[in-house]
Design a protein around this motif. Structure first.
Motif, short mmCIF file in Angstrom:
data_model
loop_
_atom_site.label_atom_id
_atom_site.label_comp_id
_atom_site.label_asym_id
_atom_site.label_seq_id
_atom_site.Cartn_x
_atom_site.Cartn_y
_atom_site.Cartn_z
N ARG A 39 24.62 -0.99 29.08
CA ARG A 39 25.51 -1.49 28.16
C ARG A 39 27.03 -1.78 28.68
O ARG A 39 27.62 -2.67 28.46
CB ARG A 39 25.62 -0.28 27.22
CG ARG A 39 24.08 -0.36 26.49
CD ARG A 39 24.30 0.64 25.37
NE ARG A 39 24.50 1.94 25.74
CZ ARG A 39 25.00 3.00 25.17
NH1 ARG A 39 25.23 2.86 23.68
NH2 ARG A 39 25.01 4.14 25.91
N THR A 84 29.12 -5.25 28.84
CA THR A 84 30.32 -5.41 28.37
C THR A 84 31.09 -6.03 29.42
O THR A 84 32.11 -6.98 28.95
CB THR A 84 30.95 -3.88 27.90
OG1 THR A 84 30.14 -3.23 26.95
CG2 THR A 84 32.54 -4.16 27.23
N ARG A 143 33.19 -9.60 29.33
CA ARG A 143 34.88 -9.86 29.60
C ARG A 143 35.00 -10.69 30.87
O ARG A 143 36.24 -11.13 31.12
CB ARG A 143 35.41 -8.41 29.85
CG ARG A 143 35.27 -7.39 28.90
CD ARG A 143 36.16 -6.24 29.21
NE ARG A 143 36.18 -5.33 27.98
CZ ARG A 143 37.09 -4.24 27.96
NH1 ARG A 143 37.70 -3.99 29.06
NH2 ARG A 143 37.22 -3.60 26.95
N CYS A 172 35.43 0.59 29.23
CA CYS A 172 34.09 0.08 28.75
C CYS A 172 33.11 1.24 28.46
O CYS A 172 32.29 1.22 27.37
CB CYS A 172 33.60 -1.03 29.71
SG CYS A 172 34.48 -2.36 29.50
N GLN A 182 34.00 2.73 25.35
CA GLN A 182 33.58 1.96 24.04
C GLN A 182 32.34 2.04 23.94
O GLN A 182 31.90 2.34 22.71
CB GLN A 182 34.12 0.64 24.40
CG GLN A 182 35.62 0.45 24.53
CD GLN A 182 35.81 -1.06 24.80
OE1 GLN A 182 35.16 -1.98 25.03
NE2 GLN A 182 37.18 -1.43 24.78
N CYS A 183 31.44 2.16 25.02
CA CYS A 183 29.75 2.05 24.50
C CYS A 183 29.37 3.48 24.20
O CYS A 183 28.38 3.57 23.20
CB CYS A 183 29.10 2.11 25.80
SG CYS A 183 29.44 0.10 26.51
#
Length: 125
Positions: free
Chosen positions: A24, A28, A32, A114, A117-118
């Motif tokens: 994941r 991400t 980006r 990241c 966030q995941c």
């Protein structure tokens, strides 16, 4: 000779995490436009290691440190980083998921953000 290759962390660091989370995070980062991503796989441990710039600052929030620890996210700023051997590895201890093809290393802070966030999208255990 063991065939083991290591590099000293410093300008280059590493962020290690379980393969499921790492997939994941890579997606991400791809969205980006962060590339190329040098990634080492540890098949028997079901972990991936992202080779990153050594720009990660210590996390001050104990709750955030605990969340990353519980998710098995490890930041390597000091010590040795084990690399895959160019020789065949019958034990499949380490392998390149995405080889280091240039001197580019993504920001360690961005990779860690990241991952956060995941993890934010997952229920806490």
């Amino acid at each position: 000779m063991t065939g083991r290759i290591t590099m000293r962390a410093g300008l280059v660091g590493a962020v290690m995490m379980p393969t499921e989370l790492a997939h994941r995070v890579r997606t991400t980062l791809d969205v980006r436009g962060v590339a190329p991503l040098p990634i080492i796989g540890h098949p028997r441990a079901t972990m991936w290691t992202f080779l990153v710039r050594g720009d990660i600052v210590p996390i001050g929030d104990p709750a955030e440190v605990a969340r990353l620890w519980a998710a098995r996210v490890v930041v390597i700023r000091d010590g040795d980083i084990a690399l895959p051997s160019p020789a065949p590895d019958p034990l499949m201890i380490r392998t390149w998921i995405s080889p280091a093809i240039s001197a580019f290393r993504p920001s360690g802070s961005v990779v860690l953000e990241c991952a956060r966030q995941c993890l934010a999208g997952q229920p806490r255990r």
